[in-house]
Design a protein around this motif. Structure first.
Motif, short mmCIF file in Angstrom:
data_model
loop_
_atom_site.label_atom_id
_atom_site.label_comp_id
_atom_site.label_asym_id
_atom_site.label_seq_id
_atom_site.Cartn_x
_atom_site.Cartn_y
_atom_site.Cartn_z
N SER A 152 6.47 6.55 -7.44
CA SER A 152 4.80 6.81 -7.49
C SER A 152 4.09 5.80 -7.69
O SER A 152 3.72 4.81 -7.99
CB SER A 152 4.63 7.12 -8.65
OG SER A 152 3.22 7.48 -8.95
N ASP A 153 2.72 5.73 -6.86
CA ASP A 153 1.69 4.65 -6.59
C ASP A 153 1.04 4.69 -7.97
O ASP A 153 0.24 3.36 -8.19
CB ASP A 153 0.42 4.93 -5.56
CG ASP A 153 0.01 6.17 -5.64
OD1 ASP A 153 0.49 6.93 -5.92
OD2 ASP A 153 -1.07 6.07 -5.31
N LEU A 164 0.09 -2.22 -5.40
CA LEU A 164 -0.97 -1.78 -5.55
C LEU A 164 -1.56 -3.63 -4.58
O LEU A 164 -1.61 -4.21 -6.13
CB LEU A 164 -1.52 -1.27 -5.41
CG LEU A 164 -0.48 0.12 -4.92
CD1 LEU A 164 -1.59 1.23 -5.86
CD2 LEU A 164 -0.31 0.76 -4.15
N ILE A 176 7.28 2.51 -1.84
CA ILE A 176 6.01 3.56 -2.80
C ILE A 176 4.84 4.45 -2.22
O ILE A 176 5.01 5.21 -0.98
CB ILE A 176 4.40 2.58 -2.64
CG1 ILE A 176 5.28 1.27 -2.85
CG2 ILE A 176 3.37 2.55 -3.39
CD1 ILE A 176 5.39 0.66 -4.04
N GLY A 215 4.14 0.69 -9.36
CA GLY A 215 4.37 1.10 -8.59
C GLY A 215 2.22 0.07 -8.79
O GLY A 215 1.50 -0.11 -7.07
N ARG A 216 1.89 0.64 -9.54
CA ARG A 216 0.32 0.21 -9.66
C ARG A 216 -0.24 -1.24 -9.46
O ARG A 216 -1.09 -2.03 -8.41
CB ARG A 216 -0.28 0.63 -11.62
CG ARG A 216 -1.33 1.35 -11.22
CD ARG A 216 -2.30 1.98 -12.48
NE ARG A 216 -1.37 1.49 -13.65
CZ ARG A 216 -1.19 2.87 -14.17
NH1 ARG A 216 -1.10 3.55 -13.63
NH2 ARG A 216 -0.16 2.42 -14.91
N GLN A 243 1.07 -1.17 -0.05
CA GLN A 243 0.08 0.41 0.17
C GLN A 243 1.03 1.57 0.30
O GLN A 243 2.29 0.84 0.48
CB GLN A 243 -1.10 -0.24 0.96
CG GLN A 243 -0.24 0.20 2.31
CD GLN A 243 -1.05 0.10 4.02
OE1 GLN A 243 -2.02 -0.51 3.86
NE2 GLN A 243 -0.42 -0.27 4.87
N LEU A 244 -0.04 2.34 -0.11
CA LEU A 244 0.51 3.30 -0.04
C LEU A 244 2.00 3.88 0.93
O LEU A 244 0.95 3.27 2.25
CB LEU A 244 -0.29 4.86 0.02
CG LEU A 244 0.61 6.27 -0.52
CD1 LEU A 244 1.35 6.03 -2.06
CD2 LEU A 244 -0.70 7.15 -0.14
#
Length: 69
Positions: A34-35, A44, A20, A40-41, A2-3
């Motif tokens: 970056s998320d 998650l 992240i 990053g995406r 998660q972030l």
């Protein structure tokens, strides 16, 4: 993942550690991604042990999540 997570990933024999973060805090030299980036995406919502496919502009690749902190 998660972030704010610190994630250790393995691609082939190489291991990398990323943090992240939000878009404004992203800094590639510091391994803060970056998320919203493709990597990053893709990370998650996953956990240690997961193998995932990352779809990046340069092409898709697979990584394994080794650790999440």
């Amino acid at each position: 993942v998660q972030l704010g997570s610190t994630v250790v990933v393995k691609e082939g024999r190489d291991t990398e550690t990323y943090i992240i973060v939000g878009t404004a805090e992203a800094n590639n030299r510091e391994r803060r991604i970056s998320d919203e980036s493709p990597l990053g995406r893709a990370l998650l919502g996953h956990k240690a042990g997961d193998e995932i496919e990352v779809k990046a502009p340069a092409g898709a690749f697979k990584i394994k999540i080794v650790e999440v902190h």
